[in-house]
Design an enzyme around this catalytic site. Sequence first.
Site, PDB file in Angstrom:
ATOM      1  N   VAL A 153      54.712 -26.461 -29.853  1.00  0.00           N
ATOM      2  CA  VAL A 153      54.574 -25.235 -29.058  1.00  0.00           C
ATOM      3  C   VAL A 153      53.606 -25.405 -27.889  1.00  0.00           C
ATOM      4  O   VAL A 153      53.358 -24.457 -27.146  1.00  0.00           O
ATOM      5  CB  VAL A 153      54.123 -24.029 -29.924  1.00  0.00           C
TER       6      VAL A 153
ATOM      7  N   LYS B 180      41.669 -35.129 -32.397  1.00  0.00           N
ATOM      8  CA  LYS B 180      42.933 -34.928 -33.120  1.00  0.00           C
ATOM      9  C   LYS B 180      42.769 -35.631 -34.456  1.00  0.00           C
ATOM     10  O   LYS B 180      43.160 -36.797 -34.620  1.00  0.00           O
ATOM     11  CB  LYS B 180      44.087 -35.525 -32.321  1.00  0.00           C
TER      12      LYS B 180
ATOM     13  N   SER C  49      50.777 -37.245 -36.850  1.00  0.00           N
ATOM     14  CA  SER C  49      51.969 -37.969 -37.283  1.00  0.00           C
ATOM     15  C   SER C  49      52.970 -37.958 -36.134  1.00  0.00           C
ATOM     16  O   SER C  49      52.898 -37.118 -35.242  1.00  0.00           O
ATOM     17  CB  SER C  49      52.570 -37.332 -38.541  1.00  0.00           C
TER      18      SER C  49
ATOM     19  N   GLY D 287      44.791 -29.204 -34.084  1.00  0.00           N
ATOM     20  CA  GLY D 287      45.422 -29.347 -35.382  1.00  0.00           C
ATOM     21  C   GLY D 287      46.750 -30.072 -35.307  1.00  0.00           C
ATOM     22  O   GLY D 287      47.131 -30.625 -34.273  1.00  0.00           O
TER      23      GLY D 287
ATOM     24  N   ASP E 291      55.135 -21.654 -22.242  1.00  0.00           N
ATOM     25  CA  ASP E 291      56.592 -21.638 -22.086  1.00  0.00           C
ATOM     26  C   ASP E 291      57.160 -22.939 -22.629  1.00  0.00           C
ATOM     27  O   ASP E 291      56.894 -24.008 -22.087  1.00  0.00           O
ATOM     28  CB  ASP E 291      56.974 -21.490 -20.611  1.00  0.00           C
TER      29      ASP E 291
END
Length: 227
Positions: free
Chosen positions: A14, A38, A42, A117, A177
């Site tokens: 996202v 981070k 994965s 995350g 977006d």
Amino acid sequence: MSKRWFVTGTDTEVGKSVASSALLQAANRAGYPSAGYKPVASGSEMTAEGLRNGDALALQANSGVALDYDEVNPYVFAEPTSPHIVSADEGRPIDAARLSDGLRRLEQRADWVLVEGAGGWFTPLSAEYTFADWVRQEQLPVILVVGIKLGCINHAVLTAQAVQQAGLTLAGWIANDVGGAPGRRHQEYLATLRRMLPRRCWAKSRTCRRPERAPLGQYLDISLLAQ
């Protein structure tokens, strides 16, 4: 003491890395040397230097202090799946203490630390422990990235409620977006989110292929974070 935030999203893919890169760029430009972190990633590719994750590389490139890759991303896995699954398959359990140790080291080197995350809020790190558990342990304020698409209103409100029910601060949210050109109902989605989410929208961004290179920070006002 260094300021810290945790960047989570309403889902995977996202735009957390786009938002995190923008935050790092804006912070560095405002005079706050910042570090991206981070802890778990994965979906990575093998390079001459070893496994490398694109999101972690973007954070490394946009950090205002020089960081080795392992400092930015201590747990890196090749398969693009939930961390608790791939870590169990590889016999590499994710140790929450190691995540915290890495955060402490970055706090000593940067004024601000942006922790990104993996996936959404409740991404499991083991069979018993989620990313949300670690964020609650560290008492990190949360920045929510909302991918603007069908379903985002429900996902965003549920995530915001979960953050607050954990006793954590939802500092703000960023609309991203994710589908190229905005859809027909884009503005109505944004208006609904502004009405239903408990904090203000800091910025609108757009997913890009190379967030480690794009000048993203100019679109973000970080005055609230600096308070």
